[in-house]
Design a protein around this motif. Structure first.
Motif, PDB file in Angstrom:
ATOM      1  N   SER A 191       0.837  -1.213   0.000  1.00 59.82           N
ATOM      2  CA  SER A 191       0.000   0.000   0.000  1.00 59.82           C
ATOM      3  C   SER A 191       0.866   1.255   0.000  1.00 59.82           C
ATOM      4  O   SER A 191       0.577   2.217  -0.719  1.00 59.82           O
ATOM      5  CB  SER A 191      -0.916   0.027   1.220  1.00 59.82           C
ATOM      6  N   CYS A 192       1.932   1.234   0.790  1.00 57.39           N
ATOM      7  CA  CYS A 192       2.855   2.379   0.825  1.00 57.39           C
ATOM      8  C   CYS A 192       3.491   2.584  -0.536  1.00 57.39           C
ATOM      9  O   CYS A 192       3.654   3.719  -1.000  1.00 57.39           O
ATOM     10  CB  CYS A 192       3.951   2.165   1.872  1.00 57.39           C
ATOM     11  N   LYS A 193       3.859   1.484  -1.189  1.00 60.08           N
ATOM     12  CA  LYS A 193       4.460   1.587  -2.522  1.00 60.08           C
ATOM     13  C   LYS A 193       3.484   2.238  -3.500  1.00 60.08           C
ATOM     14  O   LYS A 193       3.876   3.064  -4.325  1.00 60.08           O
ATOM     15  CB  LYS A 193       4.899   0.208  -3.014  1.00 60.08           C
ATOM     16  N   MET A 194       2.215   1.884  -3.408  1.00 61.00           N
ATOM     17  CA  MET A 194       1.197   2.469  -4.295  1.00 61.00           C
ATOM     18  C   MET A 194       1.027   3.964  -4.022  1.00 61.00           C
ATOM     19  O   MET A 194       0.875   4.763  -4.952  1.00 61.00           O
ATOM     20  CB  MET A 194      -0.146   1.746  -4.132  1.00 61.00           C
ATOM     21  N   ILE A 195       1.040   4.346  -2.758  1.00 59.45           N
ATOM     22  CA  ILE A 195       0.930   5.765  -2.397  1.00 59.45           C
ATOM     23  C   ILE A 195       2.088   6.546  -3.005  1.00 59.45           C
ATOM     24  O   ILE A 195       1.891   7.593  -3.630  1.00 59.45           O
ATOM     25  CB  ILE A 195       0.900   5.942  -0.859  1.00 59.45           C
ATOM     26  N   VAL A 196       3.302   6.035  -2.821  1.00 60.68           N
ATOM     27  CA  VAL A 196       4.489   6.714  -3.350  1.00 60.68           C
ATOM     28  C   VAL A 196       4.406   6.811  -4.871  1.00 60.68           C
ATOM     29  O   VAL A 196       4.666   7.861  -5.461  1.00 60.68           O
ATOM     30  CB  VAL A 196       5.776   6.011  -2.887  1.00 60.68           C
ATOM     31  N   LYS A 197       4.030   5.726  -5.516  1.00 62.18           N
ATOM     32  CA  LYS A 197       3.894   5.710  -6.979  1.00 62.18           C
ATOM     33  C   LYS A 197       2.925   6.788  -7.442  1.00 62.18           C
ATOM     34  O   LYS A 197       3.234   7.594  -8.337  1.00 62.18           O
ATOM     35  CB  LYS A 197       3.415   4.326  -7.439  1.00 62.18           C
ATOM     36  N   TYR A 225      10.063   7.677 -12.325  1.00 60.29           N
ATOM     37  CA  TYR A 225      10.730   6.670 -11.504  1.00 60.29           C
ATOM     38  C   TYR A 225      10.977   5.443 -12.363  1.00 60.29           C
ATOM     39  O   TYR A 225      10.302   5.212 -13.368  1.00 60.29           O
ATOM     40  CB  TYR A 225       9.892   6.305 -10.272  1.00 60.29           C
ATOM     41  N   GLU A 226      11.972   4.677 -11.947  1.00 61.06           N
ATOM     42  CA  GLU A 226      12.300   3.440 -12.659  1.00 61.06           C
ATOM     43  C   GLU A 226      11.756   2.221 -11.925  1.00 61.06           C
ATOM     44  O   GLU A 226      11.221   1.322 -12.534  1.00 61.06           O
ATOM     45  CB  GLU A 226      13.819   3.329 -12.833  1.00 61.06           C
ATOM     46  N   ARG A 227      11.928   2.212 -10.595  1.00 60.44           N
ATOM     47  CA  ARG A 227      11.481   1.076  -9.799  1.00 60.44           C
ATOM     48  C   ARG A 227      11.217   1.528  -8.375  1.00 60.44           C
ATOM     49  O   ARG A 227      11.935   2.368  -7.836  1.00 60.44           O
ATOM     50  CB  ARG A 227      12.568   0.001  -9.819  1.00 60.44           C
ATOM     51  N   ILE A 228      10.198   0.950  -7.763  1.00 62.79           N
ATOM     52  CA  ILE A 228       9.847   1.267  -6.388  1.00 62.79           C
ATOM     53  C   ILE A 228       9.986   0.001  -5.550  1.00 62.79           C
ATOM     54  O   ILE A 228       9.411  -1.037  -5.873  1.00 62.79           O
ATOM     55  CB  ILE A 228       8.409   1.826  -6.288  1.00 62.79           C
ATOM     56  N   TYR A 229      10.776   0.099  -4.497  1.00 62.98           N
ATOM     57  CA  TYR A 229      10.995  -0.996  -3.549  1.00 62.98           C
ATOM     58  C   TYR A 229      10.471  -0.541  -2.189  1.00 62.98           C
ATOM     59  O   TYR A 229      10.136   0.622  -2.009  1.00 62.98           O
ATOM     60  CB  TYR A 229      12.491  -1.295  -3.391  1.00 62.98           C
TER      61      TYR A 229
END
Length: 194
Positions: free
Chosen positions: A12-18, A28-32
């Motif tokens: 969920s945090c990754k989706m928010i950041v995206k 962005y290239e990749r989100i970890y």
């Protein structure tokens, strides 16, 4: 370039950041967990906007190298406990050293100084929180949970469960009214108990 983000501990945090990166116009290239690879540094206005919007979600951009290392360790542990299909059959110290590409002793010293607890205690707390979650789902029995979390036996899981929660896993399963701790709050709970 990488951006490091504190408390980014779930999908969920990754989706928010995206979503926020896209709104602000930062490619962005990749989100970890805990970090984002971006092709170029954001301008000052984009950085300021991102910092403000992330803070509204309890997320924080980090620049301090020790803070970044501690967050990387925490996110690697969370990833190991929650998202790796089969837990590695190597020591936790070797796994972390391989994933983060640093000497474990160095990481352990920084982690302990910065958080007031050990990496091993943090791993145990994460595993117990995951066990509580799996117990609440009622899809797996304790034997399956202990195997999934890489415990040597149900007895080992049960001992640590009781040590951390104060109740047995069986009692927890029967009552199922205990509240779980949010991932980002596990470290603060650990610090209170030590």
């Amino acid at each position: 370039m990488k951006l490091y983000i504190r408390n980014m501990v779930s999908t969920s945090c990754k989706m928010i950041v995206k979503n926020e990166l896209e709104k602000i116009g930062i490619p962005y290239e990749r989100i970890y967990l805990g970090e984002v690879n971006i092709p170029d540094a954001p301008n000052k206005d984009q950085y300021r906007q991102l910092k403000i919007v992330l803070s509204a979600y309890g997320l924080e951009l980090m620049v301090n190298k020790k803070d970044i290392l501690v967050e990387r360790i925490k996110n690697t542990v969370i990833d190991m406990v929650r998202y790796v299909e089969e837990h590695p059959k190597i020591k936790n110290s070797n796994y972390l050293s391989e994933k983060i590409a640093l000497d474990y002793t160095y990481m352990a010293n920084i982690f302990s100084k910065e958080t007031g607890t050990t990496i091993e205690h943090y791993i145990i707390y994460q595993k117990i929180e995951r066990a509580k979650e799996l117990i609440l789902y009622r899809e797996l029995n304790l034997t399956e949970i202990s195997y999934l979390l890489n415990y040597s036996s149900v007895a080992h899981l049960s001992r640590q469960f009781k040590q951390i929660t104060g109740s047995t896993a069986s009692f927890f399963k029967q009552t199922s009214c205990e509240s779980r701790i949010a991932l980002e709050n596990v470290l603060s709970m650990l610090q209170k108990n030590h």
